[in-house]
Design an enzyme around this catalytic site. Structure first.
Site, PDB file in Angstrom:
ATOM      1  N   GLY A   1     -70.280  90.982 -60.719  1.00 50.41           N
ATOM      2  CA  GLY A   1     -70.904  92.094 -60.007  1.00 50.41           C
ATOM      3  C   GLY A   1     -71.600  91.798 -58.709  1.00 50.41           C
TER       4      GLY A   1
ATOM      5  N   PRO B   1     -67.755  86.250 -62.073  1.00 50.08           N
ATOM      6  CA  PRO B   1     -67.681  86.768 -60.705  1.00 50.08           C
ATOM      7  C   PRO B   1     -66.239  86.966 -60.243  1.00 50.08           C
ATOM      8  CG  PRO B   1     -68.150  84.421 -60.664  1.00 50.08           C
ATOM      9  CD  PRO B   1     -68.089  84.824 -62.116  1.00 50.08           C
TER      10      PRO B   1
ATOM     11  N   ARG C   1     -65.253  89.536 -57.009  1.00 49.00           N
ATOM     12  CA  ARG C   1     -65.352  89.808 -55.571  1.00 49.00           C
ATOM     13  C   ARG C   1     -66.071  88.698 -54.794  1.00 49.00           C
ATOM     14  NH1 ARG C   1     -65.765  95.194 -53.850  1.00 49.00           N
ATOM     15  NH2 ARG C   1     -66.502  95.619 -55.948  1.00 49.00           N
TER      16      ARG C   1
ATOM     17  N   ARG D   1     -58.902 100.340 -51.154  1.00 54.82           N
ATOM     18  CA  ARG D   1     -60.348 100.542 -51.233  1.00 54.82           C
ATOM     19  C   ARG D   1     -60.877 101.640 -50.308  1.00 54.82           C
ATOM     20  NH1 ARG D   1     -63.961  97.386 -50.533  1.00 54.82           N
ATOM     21  NH2 ARG D   1     -65.091  97.833 -52.454  1.00 54.82           N
TER      22      ARG D   1
ATOM     23  N   TYR E   1     -62.506 104.547 -52.488  1.00 56.23           N
ATOM     24  CA  TYR E   1     -63.975 104.563 -52.563  1.00 56.23           C
ATOM     25  C   TYR E   1     -64.626 104.897 -51.233  1.00 56.23           C
ATOM     26  CZ  TYR E   1     -62.546 101.150 -56.181  1.00 56.23           C
ATOM     27  OH  TYR E   1     -61.922 100.494 -57.193  1.00 56.23           O
TER      28      TYR E   1
ATOM     29  N   CYS F   1     -47.801 109.063 -46.407  1.00 57.15           N
ATOM     30  CA  CYS F   1     -47.925 110.510 -46.182  1.00 57.15           C
ATOM     31  C   CYS F   1     -49.082 111.121 -46.942  1.00 57.15           C
ATOM     32  CB  CYS F   1     -46.616 111.180 -46.558  1.00 57.15           C
ATOM     33  SG  CYS F   1     -45.273 110.482 -45.617  1.00 57.15           S
ATOM     34  N   GLU F   2     -50.281 110.721 -46.596  1.00 56.43           N
ATOM     35  CA  GLU F   2     -51.495 111.277 -47.191  1.00 56.43           C
ATOM     36  C   GLU F   2     -52.585 111.209 -46.132  1.00 56.43           C
ATOM     37  OE1 GLU F   2     -52.616 111.313 -50.855  1.00 56.43           O
ATOM     38  OE2 GLU F   2     -50.806 110.519 -51.779  1.00 56.43           O
TER      39      GLU F   2
ATOM     40  N   TYR G   1     -59.728  92.673 -54.613  1.00 52.26           N
ATOM     41  CA  TYR G   1     -59.277  94.042 -54.882  1.00 52.26           C
ATOM     42  C   TYR G   1     -58.421  94.580 -53.735  1.00 52.26           C
ATOM     43  CZ  TYR G   1     -62.849  93.390 -58.431  1.00 52.26           C
ATOM     44  OH  TYR G   1     -63.598  92.885 -59.468  1.00 52.26           O
TER      45      TYR G   1
HETATM   46  N1  LLP Z   1     -66.282  91.372 -65.549  1.00 49.21           N
HETATM   47  C1  LLP Z   1     -65.875  92.592 -65.928  1.00 49.21           C
HETATM   48  C2  LLP Z   1     -65.882  92.945 -67.349  1.00 49.21           C
HETATM   49  C3  LLP Z   1     -65.446  93.512 -64.955  1.00 49.21           C
HETATM   50  O1  LLP Z   1     -65.054  94.732 -65.329  1.00 49.21           O
HETATM   51  C4  LLP Z   1     -65.440  93.151 -63.588  1.00 49.21           C
HETATM   52  C5  LLP Z   1     -64.994  94.083 -62.556  1.00 49.21           C
HETATM   53  C6  LLP Z   1     -65.864  91.852 -63.247  1.00 49.21           C
HETATM   54  C7  LLP Z   1     -66.306  90.989 -64.259  1.00 49.21           C
HETATM   55  C8  LLP Z   1     -65.877  91.355 -61.833  1.00 49.21           C
HETATM   56  O2  LLP Z   1     -66.773  92.069 -61.060  1.00 49.21           O
HETATM   57  P1  LLP Z   1     -67.057  91.605 -59.548  1.00 49.21           P
HETATM   58  O3  LLP Z   1     -67.753  90.273 -59.601  1.00 49.21           O
HETATM   59  O4  LLP Z   1     -65.774  91.520 -58.855  1.00 49.21           O
HETATM   60  O5  LLP Z   1     -67.929  92.683 -59.021  1.00 49.21           O
HETATM   61  N2  LLP Z   1     -61.819  97.827 -57.583  1.00 49.21           N
HETATM   62  C9  LLP Z   1     -63.237  97.844 -57.301  1.00 49.21           C
HETATM   63  C10 LLP Z   1     -63.998  96.891 -58.158  1.00 49.21           C
HETATM   64  C11 LLP Z   1     -63.772  97.119 -59.642  1.00 49.21           C
HETATM   65  C12 LLP Z   1     -64.488  96.125 -60.505  1.00 49.21           C
HETATM   66  C13 LLP Z   1     -64.047  96.236 -61.916  1.00 49.21           C
HETATM   67  N3  LLP Z   1     -64.647  95.275 -62.809  1.00 49.21           N
HETATM   68  C14 LLP Z   1     -63.441  97.593 -55.813  1.00 49.21           C
HETATM   69  O6  LLP Z   1     -62.458  97.400 -55.087  1.00 49.21           O
HETATM   70  O7  LLP Z   1     -64.567  97.642 -55.313  1.00 49.21           O
END
Ligand code: LLP
Length: 417
Positions: free
Chosen positions: A242, A277, A279, A315, A319, A345-346, A373
């Site tokens: 996160g 982690p 992202r 993205r 979002y 086409c959007e 992502y």
């Molecule tokens: N662990 C679990 C259970 C998760 O669902 C996720 C992400 C992570 C770890 C990794 O989270 P990160 O460190 O990447 O924040 N597509 C979206 C992000 C979706 C995240 C889904 N879960 C975007 O492009 O912002």
């Protein structure tokens, strides 16, 4: 810019490590995802070093970028993996990842995926409901195995992020409430083919403050305390992923400060610490290289129509996410405000709104912070083959995924006979 020295201008020309993006576009075409091996490596090492002597395991969240070259790089650096499907499991294994360092998250694992993971011998299933536990117990029993399990607890914490990527509120579909978790751990005897080994949470993505992580961590520690006082032996605490990155003017905590805060908040417990982690490990180590096809000036707006689109980087469309878009050759004159849009086409097919750029047809642009992502969420919408991916290592460019062909796209389809 990403903040990494691996992405920067030399004489007005944008480079990744020692290779110019102009050269990459000439050789491999556009759109093209370009990653820096040095930036990926440094980021992983930053996480690892921040844990210092704490018993820990970094489980890279494969969904952020699942290219097997990237998985292989992290595996070589000692990383574990957080997976959410049988497909991701296969990727990790193909990439040389150690199954004993895999945690399997997700609300809807099916029996087939559970079987695959039990055969592989993964570290832990992060189970998200009692119904899933019942299935896992049955599948493990059929195989004569004991499934290691953490319950994913929903700590009901506001991650203060985009609602689509907030996961730790009680109205979200993820995890079980702490009170329920306690009851489920106590009913371990009902699940003879399950062994409760850990405790898990993940509250959301692109968090730019430490506070929600601390709130979640405290709630988990309270639960851990209760479980231990009831005689349960919990081996690890998984605090999820996160951590946010800087796309534009966000000021997320540094990796060092984030890990230090997690370690400090859990320093009274002996359990091994896991994090997941995604992202923050890959986001700023990659860019999307694209070319301006046409400039179109209407009475209302200036459009830069590029050869990448929402199918390559979803993205912005999904979002309303902001990614910096910068010129590969930055000695242009005549700056205008452009809508940077793709050929799909959007109206939602845009990569950036109101960007000040000096452009002519054929110019190359880089969409920054596209390592996470990006490719992993790409699609074939409008029958657009997926982009090529390359990894730069010093002055060498490695193709890590070929550009898709139209033939590959339609290979599985057939006309009624
Ligand atoms: N662990 C679990 C259970 C998760 O669902 C996720 C992400 C992570 C770890 C990794 O989270 P990160 O460190 O990447 O924040 N597509 C979206 C992000 C979706 C995240 C889904 N879960 C975007 O492009 O912002």
């Amino acid at each position: 810019m990403s903040g990494f020295p691996e992405f920067g201008y030399r004489n007005h020309e944008l480079f990744v490590e020692s290779v110019s993006l102009q050269q990459i576009a000439d050789e491999f075409g556009t759109p093209c995802f370009v990653y820096s091996r040095a930036a990926l490596t440094k980021t992983y090492q930053e996480f690892d070093a921040a844990f210092a002597k704490r018993d820990h395991l970094i489980c890279y969240a494969v969904k952020a970028n699942s290219n097997i070259a990237i998985l292989n790089l992290f595996a070589q650096l000692g990383s574990g993996f957080d997976i959410v499907s049988g497909g991701e499991l296969q990727r990790v294994i193909k990439a040389g990842g150690d199954p004993r360092k895999i945690v399997f998250s997700g609300v809807g694992k099916n029996a087939h995926e559970m079987r695959m993971a039990l055969h592989a011998g993964i570290l832990c299933f992060n189970v998200e409901s009692e119904a899933e536990l019942v299935t896992l117990n049955r599948v493990a029993k059929e195989l004569g195995k004991i499934a290691p399990v953490s319950l994913r607890v929903n700590p009901d914490v506001d991650a203060k992020t985009h609602p689509y990527i907030s996961t730790g509120l009680k109205e979200n579909k993820f995890g079980v409430p702490a009170s329920e978790a306690e009851r489920i751990y106590q009913s371990a005897h009902l699940y003879p083919s399950i062994r409760f080994t850990g405790l898990d949470c993940h509250i959301g993505s692109q968090l730019t403050e430490l506070e929600p992580f601390m709130q979640a961590s405290n709630k988990m520690l309270n639960l851990l305390d209760t479980l231990q006082s009831q005689g349960l032996e919990i081996e690890h605490l998984d605090l999820g992923g996160g951590l946010g990155i800087r796309y534009t003017n966000e000021t997320p905590p540094s990796i060092k400060d984030y890990v230090a805060a997690l370690c400090a908040s859990t320093d009274q417990v002996k359990q091994r610490l896991l994090i997941e982690p995604g992202r923050s490990l890959v986001g700023n180590s990659g860019i999307l290289l694209m070319r301006v096809e046409y400039l179109k000036h209407t009475s209302a707006r200036n459009f830069a129509i590029v050869d990448a689109a929402m199918n390559d980087l979803m993205r912005p469309a999904l979002y309303d996410a902001y990614h910096d878009i910068i010129p590969v050759n930055n000695n242009n004159g005549d700056m205008k405000s452009y809508q940077v849009v793709g050929p799909v086409c959007e109206t939602g097919d845009f990569l950036g709104h109101d960007r000040k750029l000096g452009l002519t047809d054929g110019d190359l642009l880089a969409v920054m912070s596209a390592g996470a992502y990006g490719m992993s969420m790409s699609s074939n919408y409008n029958t657009r083959p997926r982009a090529i991916e390359v990894m730069v290592d010093g002055d060498t460019v490695h193709v890590i995924r070929q550009r898709e062909t139209i033939d590959q796209l339609i290979a599985g389809e057939q006309i009624l006979s």
